[in-house]
Design a protein around this motif. Structure first.
Motif, PDB file in Angstrom:
ATOM      1  N   ILE A   1      -2.764  -5.658  -7.979  1.00  0.00           N
ATOM      2  CA  ILE A   1      -2.314  -4.862  -6.830  1.00  0.00           C
ATOM      3  C   ILE A   1      -2.155  -3.384  -7.168  1.00  0.00           C
ATOM      4  CG2 ILE A   1      -1.093  -6.858  -5.878  1.00  0.00           C
ATOM      5  CD1 ILE A   1       1.551  -5.346  -6.690  1.00  0.00           C
ATOM      6  N   ALA A   2      -2.360  -3.028  -8.430  1.00  0.00           N
ATOM      7  CA  ALA A   2      -2.064  -1.673  -8.913  1.00  0.00           C
ATOM      8  C   ALA A   2      -2.762  -0.573  -8.125  1.00  0.00           C
ATOM      9  CB  ALA A   2      -2.417  -1.560 -10.390  1.00  0.00           C
ATOM     10  N   GLU A   3      -3.998  -0.797  -7.743  1.00  0.00           N
ATOM     11  CA  GLU A   3      -4.759   0.255  -7.058  1.00  0.00           C
ATOM     12  C   GLU A   3      -4.228   0.523  -5.655  1.00  0.00           C
ATOM     13  OE1 GLU A   3      -8.928  -0.473  -7.232  1.00  0.00           O
ATOM     14  OE2 GLU A   3      -8.962  -0.560  -9.421  1.00  0.00           O
ATOM     15  N   SER A   4      -3.522  -0.432  -5.066  1.00  0.00           N
ATOM     16  CA  SER A   4      -2.962  -0.237  -3.731  1.00  0.00           C
ATOM     17  C   SER A   4      -1.605   0.445  -3.762  1.00  0.00           C
ATOM     18  CB  SER A   4      -2.824  -1.584  -3.015  1.00  0.00           C
ATOM     19  OG  SER A   4      -4.090  -2.153  -2.777  1.00  0.00           O
ATOM     20  N   ALA A   5      -0.793   0.114  -4.754  1.00  0.00           N
ATOM     21  CA  ALA A   5       0.577   0.635  -4.828  1.00  0.00           C
ATOM     22  C   ALA A   5       0.617   2.046  -5.394  1.00  0.00           C
ATOM     23  CB  ALA A   5       1.426  -0.295  -5.690  1.00  0.00           C
TER      24      ALA A   5
ATOM     25  N   SER B   1       0.822  -1.206   0.000  1.00  0.00           N
ATOM     26  CA  SER B   1       0.000   0.000   0.000  1.00  0.00           C
ATOM     27  C   SER B   1       0.865   1.270   0.000  1.00  0.00           C
ATOM     28  CB  SER B   1      -0.918   0.000   1.220  1.00  0.00           C
ATOM     29  OG  SER B   1      -1.701   1.178   1.253  1.00  0.00           O
ATOM     30  N   GLY B   2       0.689   2.088  -1.025  1.00  0.00           N
ATOM     31  CA  GLY B   2       1.403   3.356  -1.130  1.00  0.00           C
ATOM     32  C   GLY B   2       2.866   3.248  -1.503  1.00  0.00           C
ATOM     33  N   LYS B   3       3.332   2.066  -1.878  1.00  0.00           N
ATOM     34  CA  LYS B   3       4.756   1.855  -2.147  1.00  0.00           C
ATOM     35  C   LYS B   3       5.066   1.828  -3.648  1.00  0.00           C
ATOM     36  CE  LYS B   3       5.458  -0.900   2.062  1.00  0.00           C
ATOM     37  NZ  LYS B   3       6.122   0.167   2.813  1.00  0.00           N
ATOM     38  N   CYS B   4       6.331   2.125  -3.953  1.00  0.00           N
ATOM     39  CA  CYS B   4       6.863   1.972  -5.307  1.00  0.00           C
ATOM     40  C   CYS B   4       7.395   0.549  -5.422  1.00  0.00           C
ATOM     41  CB  CYS B   4       7.975   2.993  -5.549  1.00  0.00           C
ATOM     42  SG  CYS B   4       8.668   2.914  -7.201  1.00  0.00           S
ATOM     43  N   VAL B   5       6.829  -0.229  -6.350  1.00  0.00           N
ATOM     44  CA  VAL B   5       7.027  -1.673  -6.382  1.00  0.00           C
ATOM     45  C   VAL B   5       7.697  -2.125  -7.682  1.00  0.00           C
ATOM     46  CG1 VAL B   5       5.840  -3.917  -6.315  1.00  0.00           C
ATOM     47  CG2 VAL B   5       4.954  -1.997  -4.965  1.00  0.00           C
ATOM     48  N   LEU B   6       8.626  -3.061  -7.546  1.00  0.00           N
ATOM     49  CA  LEU B   6       9.183  -3.787  -8.691  1.00  0.00           C
ATOM     50  C   LEU B   6       8.702  -5.221  -8.598  1.00  0.00           C
ATOM     51  CD1 LEU B   6      11.178  -4.118 -11.118  1.00  0.00           C
ATOM     52  CD2 LEU B   6      12.938  -4.689  -9.411  1.00  0.00           C
ATOM     53  N   GLU B   7       8.112  -5.732  -9.683  1.00  0.00           N
ATOM     54  CA  GLU B   7       7.770  -7.147  -9.728  1.00  0.00           C
ATOM     55  C   GLU B   7       8.659  -7.827 -10.755  1.00  0.00           C
ATOM     56  OE1 GLU B   7       4.305 -10.468 -10.512  1.00  0.00           O
ATOM     57  OE2 GLU B   7       3.945  -8.432 -11.231  1.00  0.00           O
ATOM     58  N   LEU B   8       9.247  -8.945 -10.350  1.00  0.00           N
ATOM     59  CA  LEU B   8      10.078  -9.759 -11.230  1.00  0.00           C
ATOM     60  C   LEU B   8       9.308 -11.006 -11.635  1.00  0.00           C
ATOM     61  CD1 LEU B   8      13.375  -9.482  -9.151  1.00  0.00           C
ATOM     62  CD2 LEU B   8      12.682  -8.061 -11.092  1.00  0.00           C
ATOM     63  N   ALA B   9       9.539 -11.481 -12.861  1.00  0.00           N
ATOM     64  CA  ALA B   9       8.857 -12.678 -13.370  1.00  0.00           C
ATOM     65  C   ALA B   9       7.339 -12.505 -13.340  1.00  0.00           C
ATOM     66  CB  ALA B   9       9.292 -13.920 -12.587  1.00  0.00           C
ATOM     67  N   THR B  10       6.875 -11.390 -13.868  1.00  0.00           N
ATOM     68  CA  THR B  10       5.443 -11.063 -13.826  1.00  0.00           C
ATOM     69  C   THR B  10       4.586 -11.937 -14.733  1.00  0.00           C
ATOM     70  OG1 THR B  10       3.868  -9.223 -13.901  1.00  0.00           O
ATOM     71  CG2 THR B  10       5.509  -9.282 -15.645  1.00  0.00           C
ATOM     72  N   GLY B  11       5.199 -12.596 -15.740  1.00  0.00           N
ATOM     73  CA  GLY B  11       4.394 -13.356 -16.692  1.00  0.00           C
ATOM     74  C   GLY B  11       3.452 -12.420 -17.439  1.00  0.00           C
ATOM     75  N   PRO B  12       2.160 -12.753 -17.511  1.00  0.00           N
ATOM     76  CA  PRO B  12       1.203 -11.875 -18.191  1.00  0.00           C
ATOM     77  C   PRO B  12       0.687 -10.736 -17.308  1.00  0.00           C
ATOM     78  CG  PRO B  12       0.091 -13.864 -17.511  1.00  0.00           C
ATOM     79  CD  PRO B  12       1.540 -14.038 -17.121  1.00  0.00           C
TER      80      PRO B  12
END
Length: 200
Positions: free
Chosen positions: A54-58, A36-47
Motif C-alpha cells: 500500500i506504500a505507493e498510495s499512502a 490514499s494520501g494518508k499517514c498510516v500506522l499498521e499494527l501486527a505487520t508481520g513481514p
C-alpha cells in the motif's frame, strides 16, 4: 500470545501467505483506496506485506509488530521509501495522541487475549476524523478445509482466542466504540471480513 512464537515463525511467514494470495490481493486493493494520501500506522505487520503493497498510495506508513524478528524480516527486501518498520506492542503504543489518519490491524485481533486494549490504543493515536481498517478472519469453524496458513499457525502454537462470525465481529467493533462504515466478505479457506470503521 508469546512473542517467541512469532519470532520463530518469522522466517516462514511470508511463504505461508502464498496460499491465500488472491484473497490478499483484493485486500491490498481495498486498503490502497482507503489510505490514499494518508499517514498510516499498521499494527501486527508481520513481514510487512500489507505495508509494502500500500506504500505507493499512502503519504507515509509506520508498520509495526511486537516481534523483533518479524520486523527484521520486513526490512530484508522490497522496502518502499515511504515505509518505516518499527517494533511496537499494539496494546501499549508509544505514539502521541491524534498522530495518524488511518490505523490498520489485519487478522490480529482474534489472536489477542484482550483485543479491547488494542482498540483503545488505536482510538488514542487516531485523529478525530481518522479511519480504522480492521479486516479479520471470520467463521474459523465453518467446515472449510484448513489452508497452509491455518495448519502452520496451529503447528507453531498460535491459538485463536476469538472465533468470530461476520455478525459477532462487527458487533464486537461496535461494542468497543467503532461504527462500521464499510464491510466486504473476502472469501478464502478462512473467510476474511474487510471492515473500515470510524468512531461512534
Amino acid at each position: 500470545m508469546k512473542q517467541s512464537i512469532w519470532d520463530s515463525f518469522a522466517p516462514i511467514y511470508e511463504l505461508a501467505m502464498c496460499s491465500p494470495k488472491k484473497q490478499y490481493e483484493l485486500l491490498y486493493e481495498k486498503i490502497r483506496a482507503a489510505v490514499s494520501g494518508k499517514c498510516v500506522l499498521e499494527l501486527a505487520t508481520g513481514p510487512g506485506l500489507i505495508a509494502k503493497n500500500i506504500a505507493e498510495s499512502a503519504a507515509a506508513v509506520v508498520a509495526t509488530d511486537f516481534s523483533e524478528k518479524m520486523i527484521l524480516q520486513a526490512k530484508k527486501n522490497k522496502n518502499r521509501p515511504r515505509v518505516t518498520f518499527e517494533v511496537a506492542d499494539a496494546t501499549n503504543l508509544r505514539y502521541e495522541e491524534n498522530a495518524f489518519d488511518a490505523v490498520i490491524i489485519a487478522n490480529a485481533l482474534h489472536i489477542m487475549p484482550n483485543p479491547q486494549k488494542a482498540l483503545s490504543e488505536i482510538n488514542r493515536v487516531l485523529k478525530a476524523d481518522g479511519i480504522l481498517i480492521a479486516p479479520n478472519f471470520v467463521g474459523h469453524s465453518g467446515g472449510k478445509k484448513p489452508n497452509l496458513w491455518a495448519k502452520i499457525l496451529k503447528a507453531v502454537g498460535v491459538k485463536f482466542e476469538h472465533e468470530w462470525t461476520e455478525s459477532s465481529y462487527t458487533a464486537f467493533l461496535e461494542e468497543n466504540g467503532w461504527s462500521v462504515r464499510s464491510l466486504c466478505l473476502i472469501s478464502g479457506k478462512i473467510d476474511m471480513l474487510y471492515t473500515e470503521c470510524v468512531r461512534k
